[in-house]
Scaffold this motif. Structure first.
Motif, PDB file in Angstrom:
ATOM      1  N   LYS A 255      27.676  41.996  40.800  1.00 47.08           N
ATOM      2  CA  LYS A 255      28.696  41.694  41.816  1.00 47.08           C
ATOM      3  C   LYS A 255      30.015  41.286  41.179  1.00 47.08           C
ATOM      4  O   LYS A 255      31.094  41.639  41.669  1.00 47.08           O
ATOM      5  N   VAL A 256      29.931  40.520  40.085  1.00 47.19           N
ATOM      6  CA  VAL A 256      31.169  40.058  39.439  1.00 47.19           C
ATOM      7  C   VAL A 256      31.963  41.243  38.893  1.00 47.19           C
ATOM      8  O   VAL A 256      33.202  41.266  38.941  1.00 47.19           O
ATOM      9  N   ASP A 257      31.249  42.280  38.394  1.00 41.39           N
ATOM     10  CA  ASP A 257      31.925  43.472  37.880  1.00 41.39           C
ATOM     11  C   ASP A 257      32.477  44.321  39.022  1.00 41.39           C
ATOM     12  O   ASP A 257      33.536  44.943  38.886  1.00 41.39           O
ATOM     13  N   GLU A 259      33.529  43.115  41.853  1.00 40.83           N
ATOM     14  CA  GLU A 259      34.729  42.395  42.295  1.00 40.83           C
ATOM     15  C   GLU A 259      35.897  42.664  41.365  1.00 40.83           C
ATOM     16  O   GLU A 259      37.050  42.814  41.804  1.00 40.83           O
ATOM     17  N   GLU A 260      35.594  42.745  40.071  1.00 45.65           N
ATOM     18  CA  GLU A 260      36.659  42.981  39.088  1.00 45.65           C
ATOM     19  C   GLU A 260      37.304  44.347  39.291  1.00 45.65           C
ATOM     20  O   GLU A 260      38.534  44.465  39.340  1.00 45.65           O
TER      21      GLU A 260
END
Length: 319
Positions: A255-257, A259-260
């Motif tokens: 998810k963090v990637d 979002e990035e």
């Protein structure tokens, strides 16, 4: 003693964006000579030493859409201006469509470092004097004057950002290529065993080169691996962020990637004309592939740089 070529070393060089591309290209050039694969030797030679051959053989990632500028003499006055290439007859029109970057990778990487602070710069190729006669007629139609208009110089100009994008394109294409042949022959290739079926094995490598390196339609989705969930008929709608994020989620992207990359595509403009993604998008793709190779997270084993690039391009509505 058996001779073994370690494809993993090449992969390690490719995912390390701080390292020059000269090292993996030299290793693949050596590999091509060991297995007597002339196509691989010629490609790596050209990327290392520059492209000397016909423009048709220069990869699409080494060209930028060109703008033709001419210098004119009008009696005692001189004037410079743009001349639309569409006004020029074939076959010259096609030859003036692009500016080609022929330099070897070391020179390209040096130019890329120097141009980082000059994103609005241009690269230019001067037209030889013997070509100026084909510009005289179109120039006189476009620039009317009481005095005779003579073209005394011309240059083809393109966006200098291409020299920054070339290393990223080579890195992602080579990574896809090396991963595909590693999957076929193993990460440690025993040359003696390989050469026992050299003709068949080399044809496999040539096919992989055509699919991953020389394929000018790099917007096509390439499926590799049993766990790859992206089908050829998947189509994202332009600016459909929810669908885009959903497809990345299916591939096991964290998810963090997600979002990035969502933040990147919200502000970064791709090069639509040359069908190229921006530098930040390409860097994000390299990072995800690096994670996949190192077994970080739950990224699908069949994920490739081409698949990620295609999803991003589809979000932008690029062909």
């Amino acid at each position: 003693m058996k001779q073994t070529f370690l494809l993993q070393e090449v992969i390690d060089d490719l995912v390390n964006t701080d390292k020059s591309l000269s090292a993996p290209l030299m290793k693949l050039n050596y590999f091509g000579k060991l297995i007597k694969n002339q196509e691989l030797v010629e490609y790596t030679n050209s990327e290392l030493n520059g492209y000397k051959e016909q423009k048709e053989n220069i990869p699409s990632y080494r060209r930028a859409i060109g703008t033709l500028y001419i210098d004119m003499q009008m009696y005692i006055h001189r004037h410079s201006g743009e001349l639309p290439v569409s006004m020029i007859d074939e076959p010259y029109r096609s030859s003036l469509r692009y500016v080609y970057v022929r330099e070897g990778i070391a020179a390209v990487e040096k130019l890329a470092r120097e141009s980082e602070s000059n994103s609005g710069g241009q690269i230019e190729t001067a037209l030889p004097m013997e070509m100026l006669h084909i510009l005289q007629g179109p120039a006189r139609k476009l620039y009317r004057s009481d005095a005779r208009v003579d073209v005394i110089g011309a240059r083809l100009s393109g966006n200098a950002n291409i020299v920054v994008e070339i290393p990223n394109a080579i890195r992602t294409k080579l990574l896809d290529f090396v991963m595909s042949i590693a999957e076929k022959f193993g990460y440690n290739v025993e040359i003696e065993t390989f050469n026992k079926r050299a003709e068949i094995n080399n044809q496999t490598i040539i096919n992989q080169m055509n699919n991953t390196i020389n394929n000018s339609g790099d917007g096509n989705i390439i499926n590799t691996g049993n766990e790859n969930q992206i089908e050829n008929n998947v189509t994202l709608y332009k600016n459909d962020l929810a669908r885009f994020q959903s497809e990345l989620e299916k591939q096991g992207i964290d998810k963090v990637d997600i979002e990035e990359i969502s933040e990147i595509i919200a502000v970064e403009e791709p090069n639509i004309g040359d069908n190229r993604l921006g530098e930040k998008s390409n860097s994000w793709i390299s990072k995800i592939i690096n994670k996949s190779l190192n077994g970080v997270g739950k990224i699908a084993t069949g994920i490739s740089a081409n698949i990620l690039a295609t999803l991003i391009k589809q979000y932008y509505g690029m062909p």
